[in-house]
Design a protein around this motif. Structure first.
Motif, PDB file in Angstrom:
ATOM      1  N   ALA A 272       0.781  -1.212   0.166  1.00 12.07           N
ATOM      2  CA  ALA A 272       0.039   0.190   0.038  1.00 12.07           C
ATOM      3  C   ALA A 272       0.876   1.356   0.121  1.00 12.07           C
ATOM      4  O   ALA A 272       0.499   2.275  -0.486  1.00 12.07           O
ATOM      5  N   ALA A 273       2.209   1.244   0.598  1.00 10.29           N
ATOM      6  CA  ALA A 273       2.961   2.326   0.674  1.00 10.29           C
ATOM      7  C   ALA A 273       3.421   2.778  -0.764  1.00 10.29           C
ATOM      8  O   ALA A 273       3.550   3.897  -1.267  1.00 10.29           O
ATOM      9  N   TYR A 274       3.562   1.676  -1.327  1.00 15.97           N
ATOM     10  CA  TYR A 274       4.068   1.910  -2.819  1.00 15.97           C
ATOM     11  C   TYR A 274       2.805   2.709  -3.732  1.00 15.97           C
ATOM     12  O   TYR A 274       3.141   3.489  -4.360  1.00 15.97           O
ATOM     13  N   LEU A 275       1.829   2.467  -3.532  1.00 20.76           N
ATOM     14  CA  LEU A 275       0.635   3.007  -3.921  1.00 20.76           C
ATOM     15  C   LEU A 275       0.532   4.160  -3.794  1.00 20.76           C
ATOM     16  O   LEU A 275       0.229   5.312  -4.291  1.00 20.76           O
ATOM     17  N   ALA A 276       0.604   4.594  -2.221  1.00 18.54           N
ATOM     18  CA  ALA A 276       0.649   6.040  -1.809  1.00 18.54           C
ATOM     19  C   ALA A 276       1.905   6.778  -2.478  1.00 18.54           C
ATOM     20  O   ALA A 276       1.652   7.988  -2.792  1.00 18.54           O
ATOM     21  N   ALA A 277       2.962   6.243  -2.691  1.00 17.29           N
ATOM     22  CA  ALA A 277       3.962   7.155  -3.139  1.00 17.29           C
ATOM     23  C   ALA A 277       3.871   7.302  -4.737  1.00 17.29           C
ATOM     24  O   ALA A 277       4.086   8.171  -5.189  1.00 17.29           O
ATOM     25  N   ALA A 278       3.013   6.138  -5.317  1.00 13.34           N
ATOM     26  CA  ALA A 278       2.919   6.478  -6.785  1.00 13.34           C
ATOM     27  C   ALA A 278       1.802   7.546  -6.868  1.00 13.34           C
ATOM     28  O   ALA A 278       1.572   8.204  -7.809  1.00 13.34           O
ATOM     29  N   ILE A 279       0.729   7.570  -6.118  1.00 15.89           N
ATOM     30  CA  ILE A 279      -0.085   8.829  -6.196  1.00 15.89           C
ATOM     31  C   ILE A 279       0.510  10.203  -5.939  1.00 15.89           C
ATOM     32  O   ILE A 279       0.230  10.951  -6.782  1.00 15.89           O
ATOM     33  N   ALA A 280       1.582  10.033  -5.096  1.00 20.15           N
ATOM     34  CA  ALA A 280       2.189  11.484  -4.881  1.00 20.15           C
ATOM     35  C   ALA A 280       2.998  11.753  -6.010  1.00 20.15           C
ATOM     36  O   ALA A 280       3.139  12.939  -6.704  1.00 20.15           O
ATOM     37  N   GLU A 281       3.745  10.833  -6.770  1.00 20.00           N
ATOM     38  CA  GLU A 281       4.551  10.983  -7.961  1.00 20.00           C
ATOM     39  C   GLU A 281       3.695  11.440  -9.164  1.00 20.00           C
ATOM     40  O   GLU A 281       4.010  12.210  -9.711  1.00 20.00           O
ATOM     41  N   ALA A 282       2.625  10.685  -9.244  1.00 18.10           N
ATOM     42  CA  ALA A 282       1.661  11.047 -10.516  1.00 18.10           C
ATOM     43  C   ALA A 282       1.130  12.596 -10.487  1.00 18.10           C
ATOM     44  O   ALA A 282       0.685  13.009 -11.297  1.00 18.10           O
ATOM     45  N   CYS A 283       1.060  13.142  -8.969  1.00 17.97           N
ATOM     46  CA  CYS A 283       0.645  14.370  -8.928  1.00 17.97           C
ATOM     47  C   CYS A 283       1.724  15.387  -8.698  1.00 17.97           C
ATOM     48  O   CYS A 283       1.407  16.620  -8.118  1.00 17.97           O
ATOM     49  N   SER A 284       2.806  15.087  -8.871  1.00 18.81           N
ATOM     50  CA  SER A 284       4.050  16.084  -8.991  1.00 18.81           C
ATOM     51  C   SER A 284       4.367  16.461  -7.368  1.00 18.81           C
ATOM     52  O   SER A 284       4.833  17.333  -7.267  1.00 18.81           O
ATOM     53  N   LEU A 285       3.952  15.549  -6.572  1.00 19.96           N
ATOM     54  CA  LEU A 285       4.273  15.796  -5.052  1.00 19.96           C
ATOM     55  C   LEU A 285       5.254  14.929  -4.558  1.00 19.96           C
ATOM     56  O   LEU A 285       5.250  13.600  -5.064  1.00 19.96           O
ATOM     57  N   ARG A 286       5.962  15.182  -3.687  1.00 19.43           N
ATOM     58  CA  ARG A 286       6.800  14.347  -2.948  1.00 19.43           C
ATOM     59  C   ARG A 286       5.876  13.547  -1.906  1.00 19.43           C
ATOM     60  O   ARG A 286       4.934  13.804  -1.508  1.00 19.43           O
ATOM     61  N   PRO A 287       6.371  12.197  -1.672  1.00 16.94           N
ATOM     62  CA  PRO A 287       5.652  11.289  -0.737  1.00 16.94           C
ATOM     63  C   PRO A 287       5.612  12.101   0.648  1.00 16.94           C
ATOM     64  O   PRO A 287       6.395  12.812   1.396  1.00 16.94           O
ATOM     65  N   ILE A 288       4.448  11.683   1.117  1.00 21.78           N
ATOM     66  CA  ILE A 288       4.051  12.129   2.632  1.00 21.78           C
ATOM     67  C   ILE A 288       4.813  10.992   3.631  1.00 21.78           C
ATOM     68  O   ILE A 288       4.858   9.750   3.461  1.00 21.78           O
ATOM     69  N   TYR A 289       5.227  11.605   4.839  1.00 21.40           N
ATOM     70  CA  TYR A 289       5.797  10.693   5.893  1.00 21.40           C
ATOM     71  C   TYR A 289       4.786  10.689   6.913  1.00 21.40           C
ATOM     72  O   TYR A 289       4.918  11.448   7.896  1.00 21.40           O
ATOM     73  N   PRO A 290       4.042   9.732   7.165  1.00 17.36           N
ATOM     74  CA  PRO A 290       3.248   9.519   8.497  1.00 17.36           C
ATOM     75  C   PRO A 290       4.111   9.466   9.661  1.00 17.36           C
ATOM     76  O   PRO A 290       5.400   8.789   9.674  1.00 17.36           O
ATOM     77  N   VAL A 291       3.724   9.966  10.711  1.00 14.22           N
ATOM     78  CA  VAL A 291       4.210   9.797  11.997  1.00 14.22           C
ATOM     79  C   VAL A 291       3.716   8.774  13.164  1.00 14.22           C
ATOM     80  O   VAL A 291       2.393   8.765  12.924  1.00 14.22           O
ATOM     81  N   THR A 292       4.338   7.996  13.521  1.00  7.73           N
ATOM     82  CA  THR A 292       3.586   7.063  14.238  1.00  7.73           C
ATOM     83  C   THR A 292       3.349   7.515  15.494  1.00  7.73           C
ATOM     84  O   THR A 292       3.593   8.608  15.996  1.00  7.73           O
ATOM     85  N   ARG A 293       2.597   6.553  16.462  1.00 15.02           N
ATOM     86  CA  ARG A 293       2.279   7.160  18.043  1.00 15.02           C
ATOM     87  C   ARG A 293       3.518   7.724  18.814  1.00 15.02           C
ATOM     88  O   ARG A 293       3.358   8.333  19.693  1.00 15.02           O
ATOM     89  N   THR A 294       4.547   6.875  18.471  1.00 13.38           N
ATOM     90  CA  THR A 294       5.562   7.309  19.434  1.00 13.38           C
ATOM     91  C   THR A 294       6.638   8.637  18.826  1.00 13.38           C
ATOM     92  O   THR A 294       7.658   8.819  19.406  1.00 13.38           O
TER      93      THR A 294
END
Length: 793
Positions: A272-294
């Motif tokens: 699923a992370a590859y899909l998320a990165a591909a969405i960002a790339e297709a829209c000329s955006l850099r991938p988002i980096y989620p933050v965990t609970r810690t």
């Protein structure tokens, strides 16, 4: 009346907030910890099908409690309670209480109304959901029932997503409860689940693709009057490309969605992370980096280069790699990283000026612009929902009402880079100023002014499409035959420009008139007006009939009594747009049923779907060779590609497939002509040639026909090379060798070009010209052939 007790041990039930096919959801209170909770209480009849249900529930459900991720709704307890009053056992799960709405409710206020979320928020949404699902997949747990109702939006955390931080709910319940197919919504179900197979990680990828499709278009990819109808579409029907429904979706993003929804699980993104990165790339955006609970940053994978696993291959044209812009020929080597890309100096053919999108709707209804979320989202949140009620989405009984809520397919010109960026982000003032001083902008402005002025001067800029009205008649609008998610040319959209609204009590009514004048006219509806702009969307009938199959003569508009809508047109005809009767047979053959094909197939539609499938499979081959090591899958995909190109019978006769190789994808007609057996391209070419022979005086029609010919010429060259590469993979003694990986990369790039088109600098996107146009451009230009010009009678 509910028999559920108001207290389950230390948990007090306060308010029921949802119910579905497997249970009820209550807002409650943990009396020991003094905090709000959500409790899902399972229906008592679930235990009737399995005598060991409660034991299984307790033992296997403990795995859900161990799951801890920033974007998962935590399950904090799972138990069985026996009611003292009725001696009834109640199985329940306790979860954190998430105040806010579901993603389903959010889409009802946004995408379903043509107000699309800002692209950065879409990227963030899928980065979070994808991170949560990958976390579960690494622990062997697939969700199996991803729907908008199972994505909760925390209204107290709107830092990154305006409606609230996304949380995935109901993870693992499909496996825990052995839920059958008919127990959950079919609209996001993977084909393998529709066949009765257990859900897997790639089943969740498919569901995410269907969800992304809905967010970007406002409609679900497949719908029907019964769940079985929807399941059959998941199994056997290719979804309409999203950018044919919403023209402002970048072509690369459309490709990402379609790959995620591939029928073959192996062709989807492996994570699923590859899909998320591909969405960002297709829209000329850099991938988002989620933050965990810690507080740790959980990085999404960077898009790989040609030498790094190829897990994102399948995205036609990544936008933030500057060297991926292609020139007019295929290089002899596979694509290289940016610094190593050889320069090519080829003559550049300037793209012709594009025809405007057919009667553009108001921007809010089709744009992917970062429209501000309706304030009602914050001021009037729907009643808090914590976990999906699991009730299958009710399919509207009347498809006409259902279709009225979706955006029609607008066959647009391929968006330029400026359109791709400006439709996703606000345009800086200096860019707007540059546009105003651009000569093309000034020319377009002059044309717009002339159109608004109407009258004879403006009409001279347009040709009479059908010869039915005097040359001096004023152009008043256009009629477009369009697709929707359920059919082809089954929707009609009418746009009137600079027309006064009819007098009070009167209305303009549109009718589809048949060539056989003894047949009654098909009522299309009443035209609505706003500031001298009239519009009408006819959503089609219940059977999604291709309206060109009715052999229409054209569209007429009459003035009628609005208080008593007529069943047939009166005598006060005011506007008319008719087909050129000599050209119509060829138009019908192209867009409805092409001679030489069975079962009323359209060559242009079948060709586009075949190349879409090849594009998926070519990406899967590279993934298999460079990432997963599934060499048998790579071989099988190459066999399927050859069958799509040659046709199954001719693939064996030509020797492209070994004699002992069984058919893996029975295909009656191929894309190419093999040994005098015509393929889609030549069948389409025949109809285009016939059209041009009878429509030589119609310059607009000739232009679009020539653009289709450009695409056919390109595709014959590109598909023949694809055939060569696929055959090499099939006959290779070592398919995993570096030489074969290079061949696979060439095949993948050609497949992407053939489906989505190729960019020739200085153009910012594919154009309907030689060396650039692919199947998508051919399809769009073919749709323009059925455009009618409305004129005053």
């Amino acid at each position: 009346m509910s028999t559920i007790p108001r207290q389950l041990g230390k948990y007090e039930l306060q308010q029921r907030i949802g119910q579905g096919t497997i249970g009820e959801v209550w807002k409650g209170r943990d009396l020991q910890l003094q905090r709000d909770i959500a409790i899902k209480i399972l229906h008592t009849d679930l235990q009737q099908t399995d005598p060991r249900f409660f034991t299984h529930f307790r033992e296997n459900g403990q795995a859900l409690i161990t799951l801890q991720h920033a974007n998962l709704v935590p399950v904090t307890d799972l138990n069985v309670y026996r009611s003292v009053e009725t001696n009834t056992l109640f199985a329940y799960l306790v979860m954190d209480y998430i105040p806010g709405m579901t993603l389903h409710a959010y889409l009802g206020k946004t995408s379903h109304r043509g107000i699309f979320p800002p692209v950065p928020q879409i990227v963030y949404l899928f980065a979070c959901i994808g991170s949560a699902l990958d976390y579960a997949h690494r622990r062997g747990i697939a969700h199996g029932n991803i729907t908008p109702r199972n994505i909760l939006l925390h209204q107290q955390n709107t830092t990154h997503f305006e409606a609230g931080e996304p949380y995935v709910a109901d993870l693992g319940l499909v496996r825990l409860l052995n839920m059958p197919i008919n127990a959950h919504t079919p609209f996001y179900l993977s084909p393998e689940q529709a066949r009765g197979e257990a859900p897997s990680a790639r089943s969740d990828i498919y569901a995410l693709g269907a969800l992304l499709y809905e967010i970007c278009t406002g409609v679900q990819p497949f719908r029907g009057e019964t769940p079985t109808t929807v399941l059959m579409q998941h199994l056997h029907t290719l979804p309409t490309p999203p950018n044919l429904i919403n023209p402002n979706i970048p072509g690369a993003l459309s490709e990402v969605i379609l790959r995620a929804m591939s029928k073959d699980p192996a062709s989807r993104y492996p994570k699923a992370a590859y899909l998320a990165a591909a969405i960002a790339e297709a829209c000329s955006l850099r991938p988002i980096y989620p933050v965990t609970r810690t507080g740790e940053i959980e990085a999404l994978p960077a898009p790989p280069t040609a030498n790094e696993g190829g897990t994102l291959l399948g995205v036609s044209q990544p936008l933030f790699r500057p060297s991926t812009t292609r020139t007019g020929s295929t290089p002899s080597l596979p694509p290289l990283p940016a610094a190593q890309m050889p320069s090519q100096t080829l003559p550049v053919e300037k793209a012709p000026q594009q025809t405007p999108p057919p009667g553009s709707l108001p921007a809010a209804s089709i744009s992917m612009q970062p429209t501000a979320i309706n304030p009602v989202l914050k001021n009037e949140p729907e009643p808090t929902k914590v976990v999906s009620a699991r009730t299958p989405t009710t399919t509207p009984a009347a498809p006409q009402e259902q279709l009225m809520q979706q955006s029609p397919v607008l066959p647009p010109p391929v968006p330029t880079q400026e359109q791709r960026t400006s439709s996703l982000h606000p345009v800086p003032a200096h860019q707007k100023q540059r546009a105003r001083t651009n000569p093309l902008y000034l020319i377009a402005a002059v044309l717009v002014v002339l159109l608004l002025l109407g009258g004879g001067a403006a009409s001279l800029l347009f040709l009479n499409r059908g010869g039915q009205a005097p040359a001096s008649a004023a152009l008043v609008g256009q009629v477009f035959f369009q697709d929707n998610a359920l059919g082809h040319n089954n929707v009609i959209r009418i746009q009137l420009n600079n027309i006064e609204a009819p007098p009070d009590g009167m209305g303009y009514f549109a009718w589809l008139q048949m060539q056989d004048m003894t047949q009654p006219e098909l009522p299309l509806g009443q035209i609505t007006f706003k500031e001298k702009q009239g519009s009408l969307l006819y959503p089609g009938d219940k059977k999604n009939t291709n309206l060109l199959s009715l052999s229409p003569r054209g569209v007429i508009i009459t003035l009628e009594n609005a208080d008593h809508p007529p069943q047939q047109p009166g005598n006060r005809e005011v506007f008319r747009g008719l087909f050129d009767q000599a050209a119509f047979p060829s138009i019908k053959n192209i867009l409805y049923a092409t001679p030489g094909l069975s079962e009323k197939q359209s060559a242009i539609t079948s060709m586009r779907e075949a190349l879409q499938s090849i594009n998926d499979k070519a990406g899967s081959i590279v993934d298999s060779l460079q990432n997963t090591g599934d060499y048998q899958l790579a071989y099988r995909q190459a066999v399927r590609i050859i069958e799509l190109i040659d046709g199954s019978t001719m693939a064996h006769k030509s020797g492209d497939l070994p004699a002992k190789q069984a058919s893996l994808l029975p295909t009656e007609t191929g894309i190419l002509t093999i040994d005098n057996t015509q393929g889609y391209l030549d069948l389409l070419s025949t109809q285009i040639t016939q059209l041009k022979s009878v429509a030589s005086s119609d310059q607009e029609l000739m232009k679009h026909a020539s653009n289709v010919e450009n695409a056919i010429t390109n595709l014959k060259d590109w598909v023949q090379k694809m055939r060569t590469y696929a055959t090499q993979l099939i006959k290779a003694s070592d398919i995993k060798s570096p030489e074969m990986i290079k061949v696979a990369l060439q095949l993948k790039q050609l497949a992407a070009d053939a489906y989505a088109g190729r960019t020739i600098p200085p153009n910012q996107g594919p154009q309907p010209i030689l060396g650039s146009a692919g199947a998508y451009q051919a399809y769009v230009e073919s749709q323009y052939l059925a455009t009618l010009t409305l004129q005053k009678v």
